[in-house]
Design an enzyme around this catalytic site. Structure first.
Site, short mmCIF file in Angstrom:
data_model
loop_
_atom_site.label_atom_id
_atom_site.label_comp_id
_atom_site.label_asym_id
_atom_site.label_seq_id
_atom_site.Cartn_x
_atom_site.Cartn_y
_atom_site.Cartn_z
N SER A 1 1.17 -1.07 0.08
CA SER A 1 0.18 0.61 -0.07
C SER A 1 1.08 1.27 0.49
O SER A 1 1.74 1.01 0.04
CB SER A 1 -0.92 0.08 1.26
OG SER A 1 -0.10 0.84 2.70
N LYS A 2 0.40 1.80 -0.33
CA LYS A 2 1.36 3.17 -0.40
C LYS A 2 1.89 4.02 0.90
O LYS A 2 2.56 4.36 0.91
CB LYS A 2 0.40 4.74 -1.01
CG LYS A 2 -0.71 5.21 0.12
CD LYS A 2 -2.34 6.01 -0.78
CE LYS A 2 -2.87 7.02 0.43
NZ LYS A 2 -3.81 7.44 -0.48
N ARG A 3 1.42 3.12 1.44
CA ARG A 3 2.04 3.89 3.28
C ARG A 3 3.39 3.21 3.90
O ARG A 3 4.12 3.25 3.84
CB ARG A 3 1.15 3.45 4.36
CG ARG A 3 -0.13 4.33 4.51
CD ARG A 3 0.14 5.60 4.72
NE ARG A 3 -1.74 7.06 4.62
CZ ARG A 3 -1.50 8.01 4.01
NH1 ARG A 3 -0.19 8.77 4.09
NH2 ARG A 3 -2.79 8.40 3.28
N ASP A 4 3.34 1.86 3.09
CA ASP A 4 4.55 0.84 2.97
C ASP A 4 5.76 1.90 2.70
O ASP A 4 6.90 1.57 3.17
CB ASP A 4 3.98 0.12 2.16
CG ASP A 4 2.94 -1.10 2.66
OD1 ASP A 4 2.56 -0.72 4.28
OD2 ASP A 4 2.26 -1.49 1.61
N PHE B 1 6.17 4.44 -5.25
CA PHE B 1 5.28 5.48 -6.69
C PHE B 1 6.46 5.48 -7.79
O PHE B 1 7.30 6.09 -7.53
CB PHE B 1 4.71 6.90 -5.87
CG PHE B 1 3.70 5.95 -5.40
CD1 PHE B 1 2.15 6.88 -5.98
CD2 PHE B 1 3.71 6.25 -4.02
CE1 PHE B 1 1.01 5.56 -4.53
CE2 PHE B 1 2.33 6.25 -2.97
CZ PHE B 1 0.98 5.79 -3.72
#
Length: 504
Positions: A259-262, A271
């Site tokens: 996920s993006k928080r990782d 990203f």
RNA sequence: GGUCCGUUCGUCUAGGGGUUAGGACACAUCCCUUUCACGGAUGAAACACGGGUUCGAUUCCCGUACGGACUACCA
């Protein structure tokens, strides 16, 4: 044989994460492999989740990794518009057509009333077992429905799923996946705001855009049965695309999908490009800004869930295209291994020609305000390229090739320096003023001769000379560095070092 | 909970009824090098479990366990 047409269909709800890039890559490779067309379609049917700048980000990211669509918003093509928000009437028409066919129906239940039902009954789903008790045209008749619609009441159109069928999803990765229709709910096709849901829009568009293969993430597999059903209800089974559901990309450690928080959690980008959201919390680092070469990212991603069948690891774009096949896509989720990504980048930097490498690094050098000639920069890169992982390392780790030493490795000085060395370095400095030629080889020769004459061992002198020139025990060969730095700078650094060491 | 998908070294994976189960990343040791790297060599390291089928199963089938995805008028 019909021409292969595949689409990458992201939703502009924020930055496109690396899994999305991989999906795009596989679509692209598949298209190129088969001489087909790679299409970008923007799935912006959720007006509530629209994020400004997201579409631009998607396109910039695709360009960065060299996956430029042949059709799409801003790319031309005969099947547009490629932005779903601009195709509203089309979906409207098809949704009502399905109602006319008796395969869909009007429903007036409000989101609130359904929410209430869900909280009352944990497993509530809008399906064939409950729809007769709800507020819809199936239950209350077409006349009722038409009257309410005429009165301006909000409605949705739902797919009428008939129980007792076995739905087959032909999947190129997983084989024939079967689902019983009785397990399926009556999915909303057209929302109250007039926009379609993903389910309707993707079927209508894929059909109209003559998509032959749907390559997408595994998270779509559960709803694929609905999609097959939709093709059947529309009577489009002959041209139904083949499906390929890609394995998920998993967190580096722990459970679940990446996920993006990782990114922030594990100190690595997830990203392609930097993304700056509204708040500080919404900043995400990109592979580009972290110092990655796009081709290295592509190579890394290609092998995350796909395998060529032999032991090759490094692929050019062309090799990737010719080696790619859906049959070799894995079935199980692949953990995101940043160490491997780093290795690919390191490898790519090493293998890159100096001129090409310079194109990547020059902007970084300029951003730091360093003024060096192309010739100098190229030599510096050649000396450093097998020692760096990220492009940014050239100006971070090896800053000393562009500006004076900021900090000496005091520990090494403490270990190796003694005052007897002072006269030697002073003597060396004097010789350097006129020594010719000022080249790595002859510099080394001369220094060695000096050591021999004065009785110092290389182990005493060389480490200190290194510290004098670059401040650290790491880095390129010390005389190569001296040659690059040039006479003036070398002398100046020996001088500064001597002053530093004598001051302590 | 329900539905669906999956399970080979720590990680990415190859393979497939009989193999010394192969490669890569990471790790360890050594060589090269009076730095750090690069390069080279070597090493440690895996078929989730239980039943079948079979002369033989890591490979085929069925269970179990574990993991994951999905379960919205989001995609």
């Amino acid at each position: 044989m019909t021409k292969v047409r595949v689409r990458f269909a992201p939703s502009p709800t924020g930055a496109l994460h690396i899994g999305g890039i991989r999906t795009a890559l596989y679509n692209y490779l598949f298209a190129k492999k088969h001489g087909g067309t790679f299409i970008l379609r923007i799935e912006d049917t959720d007006q509530g989740r629209f994020v400004p700048g997201a579409e631009e980000y998607i396109i910039e990211a695709l360009n960065w990794v060299g996956l430029t669509p042949e059709e799409g918003p801003g790319f031309g093509g005969e099947f547009g518009p490629y932005r779903q928000s601009e195709r509203k009437e089309i979906y409207h028409k098809y949704a009502h057509e399905l109602v006319g066919l008796g395969n869909a129906y009007y429903a007036f239940d409000t989101p609130e009333s359904l929410e209430a039902l869900r909280s009352a009954e944990a497993n509530f789903t809008y399906n064939h077992t409950v729809r007769d008790g709800l507020d819809n045209s199936l239950n209350k008749g077409m006349e009722y429905a038409e009257k309410r619609i005429a009165a301006g009441d909000a409605y949705v159109i739902r797919l009428k799923v008939t129980p007792g069928e076995t739905v087959h999803i032909p999947d190129l990765v997983r084989g024939d996946v079967m689902v019983q229709s009785s397990e399926l709910d009556d999915k909303v096709l057209l929302k109250a705001d007039g926009m379609p849901t993903y389910h309707l829009a993707n079927i209508v568009d894929d059909h109209l855009m003559e998509i032959t293969h749907v390559i997408r993430g595994e998270e779509w597999l559960p709803s694929a049965a609905h999609h097959v059903l939709l093709y059947q209800r529309f009577g489009w089974t002959d041209t139904m695309p083949k499906f390929a559901h890609l394995p998920l990309i998993l967190k580096p450690v722990g459970n679940g999908k990446l996920s993006k928080r990782d990114g922030a959690k594990f100190g690595m980008p997830v990203f392609p490009l930097d993304w700056k959201g509204q708040s500080e919390e919404e900043f995400f680092q990109g592979f580009r800004e972290a110092g990655f070469i796009p081709d290295a990212v592509v190579n890394f991603l290609a092998l995350l869930g796909w395998h060529p069948g032999d032991d090759q690891e490094i692929f050019t774009r062309e090799e990737l295209i010719s080696a790619f096949s859906v049959e070799h896509i894995g079935k199980s989720g692949a953990r995101f291994d940043f160490e491997k990504a780093k290795w690919f980048n390191h490898k790519y930097i090493q293998d890159l020609g100096d001129a090409e490498l310079m194109n990547f690094v020059k902007p970084l050098v300029q951003a730091k305000g360093y003024k060096v000639s192309d010739e100098y920069l190229q030599k510096a890169l050649a000396m450093m390229k097998e020692r760096v992982t990220f492009l940014s390392d050239f100006v971070e780790e090896a800053y000393y090739l562009f500006e004076p030493v900021r900090k000496y490795d005091e520990e090494s000085i403490a270990k190796k320096w003694n005052t007897n060395l002072g006269p030697f370095f002073a003597g060396l400095k004097d010789i350097l003023v006129t020594f010719e030629p000022f080249s790595s080889l002859s510099l080394e020769d001369m220094t060695k001769k000096m050591m021999l004459e004065s009785g110092f061992k290389p182990g005493e002198i060389l480490p200190m000379l290194r510290i004098a020139l670059v401040g650290t025990m790491k880095g390129p060969a010390v005389f190569d560095t001296a040659e690059l730095l040039g006479r003036e700078e070398t002398i100046s650094r020996v001088d500064s070092f001597l002053q530093h060491v004598q001051a302590n």
